[in-house]
Scaffold this active site. Sequence first.
Site: not given
Ligand code: PEP
Ligand code: MG
Length: 545
Positions: A188, A431, A455, A502
């Site tokens: 944190h 992903e 991912d 994303c």
């Molecule tokens: C990803 O896996 O790229 C993603 C945007 O989700 P997270 O990082 O929350 O797993």
């Molecule tokens: Mg992800």
Amino acid sequence: MTTYSGKGVYGAIATGKISVFKRQDIKVKREKIEDVAAEIERLEAAKAEADSQLEEIYEKALKEVGETNAQIFEIHRMMMEDDDYNEAIVEMIQGQGVNAEYAVAVTADNFAEMFASMDDSYMQARAADVRDISNRIIACLTNCAEEGADTEGKRIICADDLAPSETVSLDKEKVLAFVTAHGSSNSHTAILARNMNIPAIIGVGEDFLDQIRDGDMAIADGFTGEFIVNPEEETLAEYEKKQEEEAEKKELLQKLKGKENITLDGTKINVYANIGSADNIGAVLLNDAGGIGLFRSEFLYLEKADYPTEEEQLVVYKKVLESMATKKVIIRTLDIGADKQVDYFQLDKEENPALGLRAIRLCLSRPEVFKTQLRALYRASVYGNLGIMFPMIVSVSELEEILALCEQVKRELDSDGIQYSKEIELGIMIETPASAIISDKLAPMVDFFSVGTNDLTQYTLACDRQNPKVERFCDTHHEAILRLIEMAAKNAHDHGAWIGICGELAADTTLTETFLRMGIDELSVSPSFVLKVRDTVRKVDLSQL
Ligand code: PEP
Ligand code: MG
């Protein structure tokens, strides 16, 4: 001049004098006590005092770093009430007839070791939290005040590790940077540093505190993780120039506010922002993002001690949608499991949690939890321009199951006479390699795809994203990943769906042109990267081969 290497957790450069963080060195001695009841009373009084201190710190954090980040101090207050922790202390006082300070210190060590030995890096980071609350209780028992750092003037704060409460208690106006010997980027403290926009470097190694002195001049480079003590004139000048360049770049980027994300040859894309909480909306608006491309809704669950109710979720989703007015807000459904653990879900320990019961698999295994979230999302949809996105998809059949649940929720809302928008876009995250490979089958079923490169990289290259030891084998530009994204983009467009990215790779501006050439329609990045990506898009010319 000495250079130490650590891990930068917030990219910015600071130059200035060092202040070594001093912690009141409380020596806890084992003492025999006569009156057990009186000792337990003394413990309770110290805990009450610690609790009111934490309440004050929470209020301060609330103002400085927002509710989501301040929650840790509420969690500390809850941890202090934890039955196992308290029973261990009391049993020791009663069973061994020892003083409360000693019982708290031993219990703290035991609990911290237990957390530190867990596989999950999130739980490992909780070791610092249990030490933090225990030190506070001991300080209250011995009437010692925490000393903190000598922060006369702005300083680079150096410490072995900083507890979250120590980080927040420091006067932000006097802190140039944080540099710690230990710490993890999941702690944190690291999260708070990022949210306070303070350059921070962690893990520079045991020895550095013995080798530095208060008042030494230093450079903290949060981009590279380098910490340079007593730099030579030349190095200092070099970094001062870098800092000026960074400041100029930031200044220049401000001029791009209100401008379009358009290439030199006229191709427009959307640049959206990723958020984890409604508290981040300020940063989204400040950086002129065109929408929210990923709201990681699981943080709502991570902050709570129990399942957030439909009403509680509705309040948050409504706030985000209303704040963004007509702009698109894509809320990702619960992505819990693997590195994001929530006690009240009582998930079984798994050998390979990243490949286990996580994200949509968990939601489909617990339809009531999933439906509560879907109802809250559909109800919130009347307050703005909502998109709902599902994580970790691997098959057509699970998507069919999800869409059937959405229909069921809509029917239930209809029969309850509750309004929802008919314009909600539904999408899935790409992903997993499987979802990219069968994206021709998935695309006709949804309105959009959003590529989760974090991912996708982990699963394509078989590299645990939590394991720093395999970082060097994890080439995020690997051709396999780029091919999968290209394949998904083509299949999305062939079936009338749009596609965004994303994951962290969306902010990698060395790939912006590649993504644009693949036909990516949207890039969703941390708010502070929006203008940088816009700047890059505006320099690309797709008509040039
Ligand atoms: C990803 O896996 O790229 C993603 C945007 O989700 P997270 O990082 O929350 O797993
Ligand atoms: Mg992800």
